[in-house]
Write a protein that holds these residues in place. Structure first.
Motif, short mmCIF file in Angstrom:
data_model
loop_
_atom_site.label_atom_id
_atom_site.label_comp_id
_atom_site.label_asym_id
_atom_site.label_seq_id
_atom_site.Cartn_x
_atom_site.Cartn_y
_atom_site.Cartn_z
N VAL A 11 -4.81 -3.07 7.87
CA VAL A 11 -4.62 -3.75 6.95
C VAL A 11 -4.73 -5.36 7.26
O VAL A 11 -5.53 -6.19 7.51
CB VAL A 11 -3.82 -3.19 5.67
CG1 VAL A 11 -3.35 -5.24 5.35
CG2 VAL A 11 -3.91 -3.12 5.09
N LYS A 12 -3.81 -5.12 8.86
CA LYS A 12 -3.78 -5.74 9.62
C LYS A 12 -4.92 -6.61 10.42
O LYS A 12 -5.23 -8.17 9.98
CB LYS A 12 -2.45 -5.87 10.54
CG LYS A 12 -2.24 -7.79 11.80
CD LYS A 12 -1.60 -7.16 12.21
CE LYS A 12 -1.34 -8.25 13.51
NZ LYS A 12 -1.92 -8.30 14.05
N MET A 13 -6.01 -5.30 10.73
CA MET A 13 -6.84 -6.39 11.40
C MET A 13 -8.56 -6.60 11.33
O MET A 13 -8.55 -7.39 11.02
CB MET A 13 -7.77 -4.98 12.18
CG MET A 13 -7.39 -4.23 13.76
SD MET A 13 -8.55 -3.07 14.59
CE MET A 13 -7.79 -1.98 13.20
N ASN A 32 -2.44 13.73 15.27
CA ASN A 32 -1.31 13.60 14.86
C ASN A 32 -0.81 12.17 14.29
O ASN A 32 0.35 11.73 14.70
CB ASN A 32 -0.61 14.58 16.34
CG ASN A 32 -0.61 16.22 16.42
OD1 ASN A 32 -0.73 17.17 15.16
ND2 ASN A 32 -1.11 15.97 17.40
N HIS A 33 -1.97 11.56 13.81
CA HIS A 33 -1.58 9.79 13.51
C HIS A 33 -0.56 9.64 12.50
O HIS A 33 -0.34 10.48 11.65
CB HIS A 33 -2.67 9.72 13.22
CG HIS A 33 -3.60 9.99 12.13
ND1 HIS A 33 -4.11 10.98 12.15
CD2 HIS A 33 -3.68 9.12 10.88
CE1 HIS A 33 -4.71 11.47 10.86
NE2 HIS A 33 -4.32 10.14 10.00
N GLU A 45 -0.92 3.52 10.76
CA GLU A 45 -2.60 3.38 11.09
C GLU A 45 -3.13 2.38 9.67
O GLU A 45 -4.19 1.74 10.20
CB GLU A 45 -2.94 4.17 11.35
CG GLU A 45 -2.40 4.75 13.13
CD GLU A 45 -2.79 5.95 13.30
OE1 GLU A 45 -2.92 6.60 12.63
OE2 GLU A 45 -1.94 6.56 14.59
N ILE A 46 -2.71 3.15 8.51
CA ILE A 46 -3.29 2.17 7.01
C ILE A 46 -2.67 0.54 7.02
O ILE A 46 -3.66 -0.06 7.32
CB ILE A 46 -2.93 2.71 6.18
CG1 ILE A 46 -3.89 4.21 5.71
CG2 ILE A 46 -3.50 2.09 4.55
CD1 ILE A 46 -3.21 5.04 4.85
N VAL A 51 -9.85 5.79 6.87
CA VAL A 51 -9.14 6.38 7.84
C VAL A 51 -9.42 7.58 7.99
O VAL A 51 -9.32 8.61 6.96
CB VAL A 51 -7.84 6.03 7.44
CG1 VAL A 51 -5.86 6.20 8.71
CG2 VAL A 51 -6.99 4.75 6.86
N ASN A 52 -9.57 8.35 9.58
CA ASN A 52 -9.28 10.13 9.18
C ASN A 52 -8.60 10.27 10.89
O ASN A 52 -8.99 9.59 11.44
CB ASN A 52 -10.87 10.58 9.03
CG ASN A 52 -11.65 9.93 9.84
OD1 ASN A 52 -12.05 10.23 11.35
ND2 ASN A 52 -12.48 9.72 8.81
N ASN A 53 -9.06 11.76 10.78
CA ASN A 53 -8.28 11.85 12.74
C ASN A 53 -9.05 12.09 13.75
O ASN A 53 -8.92 12.03 14.94
CB ASN A 53 -7.74 13.48 11.85
CG ASN A 53 -8.77 14.43 12.23
OD1 ASN A 53 -10.61 14.26 11.81
ND2 ASN A 53 -8.27 15.34 11.84
#
Length: 213
Positions: free
Chosen positions: A188-190, A177-178, A183-184, A169-171
């Motif tokens: 995980v869901k994906m 501004n996430h 998003e993590i 995960v990165n910008n």
């Protein structure tokens, strides 16, 4: 247990058996491994480009990767993680030579060799390489996870017993501004949705890769 050496400081928490280490060259890697031989389970993610703007893997990076693979073979064929994009035909051939020269070393291609452009081509290249070389593993994370979430059926072309899921995960992916936590959770869901769809046993594959039971 720790799995990776990346670019030489070491931080080790024996209570949780967690080791974080960076290595600038093969001597650093050997030194850290020899100090913590029962802790380290693999090497990587090895960056195969000097900058993100590079289009081809430079010779000095290939030389370093080969040194790591050679050392991995000497200490029991530990997994080697590579950030090595395969859109370029020349780079693809160089990777294939590496796979051929170190057939007992599990080599994990991060993000399935994708770089965000021409991902469909990278999918086919990764499939061809995996069919030819039983030591090639594919890591589905970052660019690849997003790609496969939108092109789910393309995953069916791979050997599901040599697929593992990461969680980069990165910008660059989400913007500055996430909401990192949400998003993590989305990643995980994906990952879970894809594993369920294709009956991919991620835990079993990881244990197999790192020779754990």
């Amino acid at each position: 247990e720790a799995l990776i050496l990346a670019e030489g400081w070491v931080q080790y928490n024996p209570e949780n058996t967690i080791l974080l280490a960076t290595a600038l060259n093969i001597d650093d890697i050997k030194s850290i491994y020899n100090k913590y031989p029962k802790i380290i389970k693999g090497f990587g993610e090895l960056k195969c480009y000097d900058t993100y703007k590079d289009l081809k893997v430079p010779y000095k990076k290939i030389s370093f990767v080969r040194q790591v693979c050679k050392f991995s073979k000497e200490v029991g064929n530990l997994p080697v993680y590579l950030h090595w994009e395969i859109n370029d035909p020349t780079d693809c051939k160089k990777l294939e030579k590496l796979l051929s020269d170190f057939p007992t070393v599990p080599i994990v291609l991060c993000h399935c060799g994708m770089n965000g452009t021409n991902n469909n081509h990278a999918c086919i290249q990764a499939q061809n390489l995996q069919r030819k070389h039983s030591n090639l593993w594919l890591d589905i994370s970052y660019t690849a996870l997003v790609h496969f979430n939108n092109n789910l059926m393309q995953l069916s072309i791979y050997d599901k017993d040599r697929l593992i899921f990461g969680s980069d995960v990165n910008n660059k992916l989400f913007g500055e501004n996430h909401d990192t936590e949400n998003e993590i959770l989305n990643i995980v869901k994906m990952s879970h949705d894809i594993q369920t769809k294709f009956l991919i046993d991620n835990q079993r594959n990881i244990l197999k890769l790192f020779k754990e039971s």
